[in-house]
Design a protein around this motif. Structure first.
Motif, PDB file in Angstrom:
ATOM      1  N   LEU A  34       0.834  -1.203   0.000  1.00 58.13           N
ATOM      2  CA  LEU A  34       0.000   0.000   0.000  1.00 58.13           C
ATOM      3  C   LEU A  34       0.868   1.253   0.000  1.00 58.13           C
ATOM      4  O   LEU A  34       0.604   2.207  -0.747  1.00 58.13           O
ATOM      5  CB  LEU A  34      -0.922  -0.012   1.217  1.00 58.13           C
ATOM      6  N   ALA A  35       1.926   1.257   0.828  1.00 55.95           N
ATOM      7  CA  ALA A  35       2.816   2.421   0.884  1.00 55.95           C
ATOM      8  C   ALA A  35       3.487   2.660  -0.468  1.00 55.95           C
ATOM      9  O   ALA A  35       3.626   3.803  -0.918  1.00 55.95           O
ATOM     10  CB  ALA A  35       3.865   2.220   1.979  1.00 55.95           C
ATOM     11  N   ASP A  36       3.894   1.584  -1.129  1.00 55.86           N
ATOM     12  CA  ASP A  36       4.518   1.711  -2.449  1.00 55.86           C
ATOM     13  C   ASP A  36       3.564   2.333  -3.452  1.00 55.86           C
ATOM     14  O   ASP A  36       3.936   3.224  -4.232  1.00 55.86           O
ATOM     15  CB  ASP A  36       4.983   0.340  -2.947  1.00 55.86           C
ATOM     16  N   GLN A  37       2.320   1.865  -3.452  1.00 58.76           N
ATOM     17  CA  GLN A  37       1.335   2.363  -4.420  1.00 58.76           C
ATOM     18  C   GLN A  37       0.969   3.816  -4.132  1.00 58.76           C
ATOM     19  O   GLN A  37       0.739   4.613  -5.056  1.00 58.76           O
ATOM     20  CB  GLN A  37       0.083   1.483  -4.406  1.00 58.76           C
ATOM     21  N   ILE A  38       0.904   4.198  -2.847  1.00 60.98           N
ATOM     22  CA  ILE A  38       0.620   5.590  -2.484  1.00 60.98           C
ATOM     23  C   ILE A  38       1.735   6.495  -2.990  1.00 60.98           C
ATOM     24  O   ILE A  38       1.488   7.569  -3.547  1.00 60.98           O
ATOM     25  CB  ILE A  38       0.456   5.719  -0.956  1.00 60.98           C
ATOM     26  N   ALA A  39       2.986   6.037  -2.818  1.00 65.05           N
ATOM     27  CA  ALA A  39       4.125   6.834  -3.283  1.00 65.05           C
ATOM     28  C   ALA A  39       4.124   6.968  -4.798  1.00 65.05           C
ATOM     29  O   ALA A  39       4.377   8.052  -5.347  1.00 65.05           O
ATOM     30  CB  ALA A  39       5.425   6.198  -2.800  1.00 65.05           C
ATOM     31  N   ILE A  40       3.845   5.887  -5.510  1.00 68.80           N
ATOM     32  CA  ILE A  40       3.817   5.919  -6.970  1.00 68.80           C
ATOM     33  C   ILE A  40       2.727   6.859  -7.478  1.00 68.80           C
ATOM     34  O   ILE A  40       2.917   7.586  -8.462  1.00 68.80           O
ATOM     35  CB  ILE A  40       3.606   4.497  -7.527  1.00 68.80           C
ATOM     36  N   ALA A  41       1.571   6.863  -6.786  1.00 68.74           N
ATOM     37  CA  ALA A  41       0.454   7.710  -7.209  1.00 68.74           C
ATOM     38  C   ALA A  41       0.649   9.166  -6.804  1.00 68.74           C
ATOM     39  O   ALA A  41      -0.121  10.037  -7.231  1.00 68.74           O
ATOM     40  CB  ALA A  41      -0.851   7.182  -6.615  1.00 68.74           C
ATOM     41  N   GLY A  42       1.680   9.455  -5.981  1.00 71.66           N
ATOM     42  CA  GLY A  42       1.933  10.833  -5.560  1.00 71.66           C
ATOM     43  C   GLY A  42       0.916  11.349  -4.568  1.00 71.66           C
ATOM     44  O   GLY A  42       0.668  12.563  -4.489  1.00 71.66           O
ATOM     45  N   LEU A  43       0.317  10.455  -3.773  1.00 68.77           N
ATOM     46  CA  LEU A  43      -0.659  10.850  -2.768  1.00 68.77           C
ATOM     47  C   LEU A  43       0.022  11.015  -1.418  1.00 68.77           C
ATOM     48  O   LEU A  43       1.076  10.417  -1.164  1.00 68.77           O
ATOM     49  CB  LEU A  43      -1.765   9.795  -2.662  1.00 68.77           C
ATOM     50  N   PRO A  44      -0.554  11.798  -0.526  1.00 71.13           N
ATOM     51  CA  PRO A  44       0.020  11.920   0.823  1.00 71.13           C
ATOM     52  C   PRO A  44      -0.090  10.605   1.580  1.00 71.13           C
ATOM     53  O   PRO A  44      -0.932   9.753   1.269  1.00 71.13           O
ATOM     54  CB  PRO A  44      -0.825  13.020   1.472  1.00 71.13           C
ATOM     55  N   ASP A  45       0.744  10.463   2.599  1.00 74.45           N
ATOM     56  CA  ASP A  45       0.792   9.199   3.349  1.00 74.45           C
ATOM     57  C   ASP A  45      -0.541   8.837   3.991  1.00 74.45           C
ATOM     58  O   ASP A  45      -0.857   7.666   4.160  1.00 74.45           O
ATOM     59  CB  ASP A  45       1.875   9.277   4.439  1.00 74.45           C
ATOM     60  N   ASP A  46      -1.323   9.869   4.369  1.00 77.17           N
ATOM     61  CA  ASP A  46      -2.601   9.616   5.048  1.00 77.17           C
ATOM     62  C   ASP A  46      -3.785   9.657   4.080  1.00 77.17           C
ATOM     63  O   ASP A  46      -4.916   9.936   4.468  1.00 77.17           O
ATOM     64  CB  ASP A  46      -2.805  10.631   6.175  1.00 77.17           C
TER      65      ASP A  46
END
Length: 258
Positions: free
Chosen positions: A183-195
């Motif tokens: 999930l953290a990897d996909q959030i980073a790839i999508a450029g979304l904030p951690d929360d």
């Protein structure tokens, strides 16, 4: 069902698949053909989830215990194509061969009838028919098998729900939790904030896809789908000048046709 019960355990070691086969056999004709219970019906019969039932049916088909039968049988009873379950034929050749049926009145040695004009010449000696104890034995064996399977099946489902293997593809289920790293990897790839993925978003995402058991993904694949889904929700809400409402359940109104 007697054919399925007679299968050696070595030929079908998976207890959940054996349980599904036993219940499927109840809906087949005497020749093993034309069984078409729905996955929901087999789920109720076996106590397994619909997702597990579908997986076990696939395993049984790949192993050659069942094959797809005449689908017109289900069509004769169910008009809507999208509501028709798959018709299966059980492969009875895997079980014991049926005993040859003796013609009524045929002589064992000559094959000729010992009747004349429909009348038996000589009365048979002994009892007319031996009491049939196989039914009681069969029910006892089935009940014993179900008791043995219950705990093992429950353990298997708990294990699958708690920790599916990384490469395993599965339908969404209520107890699913996204893998933290994926999930953290996909959030980073999508450029979304951690929360960007609150618990409410995960609940809404699961609620939508639990109702679509035909869609399967790996653990990482579901994380990707979750992040992309949240991203779309955020973009749509931003276009209205609002924050995304992950507690909104109006999406469920569109699920009636599924």
């Amino acid at each position: 069902m007697s054919w399925a019960l007679a299968l050696p355990k070595a030929s079908l070691e998976n207890p959940a698949a054996r349980h599904v086969l036993l219940c499927l056999a109840n809906y087949a004709g005497s020749d093993g053909r034309g069984a078409f219970p729905s996955a929901l019906t087999l789920s109720e019969d076996t106590g397994l989830s619909e997702r597990t039932v579908r997986l076990k049916l696939d395993e049984l088909e790949k192993a050659g215990f069942i094959t797809e039968g005449n689908q017109a049988i289900a069509a004769a009873y169910i008009d809507r194509r999208d509501r028709r379950p798959v018709v299966y034929d059980l492969q009875l050749k895997r079980g014991a061969n049926a005993a040859p049926r003796k013609e009524r009145g045929a002589d064992d040695r000559t094959g000729c009838s010992s009747q004349q004009n429909g009348v038996q010449e000589n009365a048979e000696r002994g009892a007319a028919a031996a009491p049939n104890t196989s039914l009681n034995h069969q029910l006892t064996e089935e009940q014993q098998l179900q008791r043995e399977l219950a705990e093992e099946i429950a353990n298997q489902e708990r294990a699958a729900a708690e920790c599916p293997s990384p490469n395993q593809r599965f339908a969404m289920f209520a107890a699913w939790q996204p893998d933290a790293k994926s999930l953290a990897d996909q959030i980073a790839i999508a450029g979304l904030p951690d929360d960007a993925i609150p618990d409410a978003a995960i609940r809404k995402f699961k609620g939508f896809f639990v109702a679509k058991p035909g869609k399967v993904e790996s653990s990482a694949g579901w994380c990707y789908q979750l992040v992309q889904w949240v991203r779309r929700e955020r973009v749509e809400a931003a276009g209205k000048g609002e924050a995304p409402d992950f507690n909104d359940t109006s999406w469920a109104e569109d699920m009636g046709g599924l």
